[in-house]
Write an enzyme that holds these catalytic residues in place. Sequence first.
Site, PDB file in Angstrom:
ATOM      1  CD  GLU A 145      -3.674   9.046   3.412  1.00 51.69           C
ATOM      2  OE1 GLU A 145      -4.305   8.152   2.810  1.00 51.69           O
ATOM      3  OE2 GLU A 145      -3.321   8.959   4.602  1.00 51.69           O
TER       4      GLU A 145
ATOM      5  CB  THR B   2      -5.184   7.331   6.445  1.00 53.21           C
ATOM      6  OG1 THR B   2      -3.852   6.912   6.117  1.00 53.21           O
ATOM      7  CG2 THR B   2      -5.131   8.628   7.241  1.00 53.21           C
ATOM      8  CB  THR B   3      -4.656   1.908   5.673  1.00 50.50           C
ATOM      9  OG1 THR B   3      -3.677   1.724   6.705  1.00 50.50           O
ATOM     10  CG2 THR B   3      -4.089   2.779   4.570  1.00 50.50           C
TER      11      THR B   3
ATOM     12  CG  HIS C  30      -1.839   1.213   1.244  1.00 47.81           C
ATOM     13  ND1 HIS C  30      -2.819   1.445   0.304  1.00 47.81           N
ATOM     14  CD2 HIS C  30      -1.876   2.266   2.100  1.00 47.81           C
ATOM     15  CE1 HIS C  30      -3.431   2.587   0.577  1.00 47.81           C
ATOM     16  NE2 HIS C  30      -2.890   3.100   1.661  1.00 47.81           N
TER      17      HIS C  30
END
Length: 296
Positions: free
Chosen positions: A121, A220-221, A78
Amino acid sequence: MDSRAGFVFLAAFSIAIASKDYGPGDWGKVAPPCSGQLQSPINIVSSLAEVNTTHNDLVVNFDNMNGAVTGYLINNGHAPKVFVDNNQGGATVTGGPLGQNMFVLQQFHFHFGCNSSAGSEHTLDGKTFASEMHLVFYNSVYKSFQVASSKPDGLAVIGVFLQVDGGFSKWMEYIAVSLRNVKTANEINYNLGDSIALSKLVPELASKNAPYYAYKGSLTTPPCYESVQWIVMKNPISVTESQLEMMRLLTTPNGTPMCNNFRPVRPLNRRKLIQRSPKQAKLPGRLRLQGIRLYH
């Protein structure tokens, strides 16, 4: 999540998000916290930020000269991550919204776009940046990052915007060139033999009066734990287009480009957004060094 189990989870997660039928809106099906009210990232609206005059200075302490850290680089499917070898000298952060708690640097990683029109982000007054670097710290009251990650006060992340502005960083170049060793997503760790001077890569880490925004949020994941005290630096650092192109050569476990590995902004949901500006600082910033150890 740097264990084998963590890697397998992220690899499966990366394959899932590469599917056209699976996106961030589906993450709550994998990890319920992703549907929470304190999610990250957010659009930072500067006019809504409360100027805080009670926070102490935010202080980043480095063990080594010039804020140097070393460790290993990995493509987890990722994002490209640098895990810090604290046995060779790491960094801690305290002060500001963290109060007296000391947080230990675990790793830093990058989010970036398939082109330079997007990639960060967080956004600032609706403006997006080409990339965003996250320095992930865990609260030292817990014995490890894994234990701290799900605790309400477990993590602190310093977010740094990257923009293409004609500037050049040799430290960013070193990281970007090293990415060729982890092009595909696997468990291969590339040892960064030379130290990375974080205090030079992000000069404002060495300053007490750097402007930033702070709010309470999440990873954020997935698993999206709402355990993060976010500190987003207002001023971006430089990255070149060629360095971003080296990032864009990275691939996910199913062979697709890793770029656009950023989560869309989430609602603020009445959370308090704090602004720290240079005029609030009491003294000029300087690099603070502790227990200096030199390695060759």
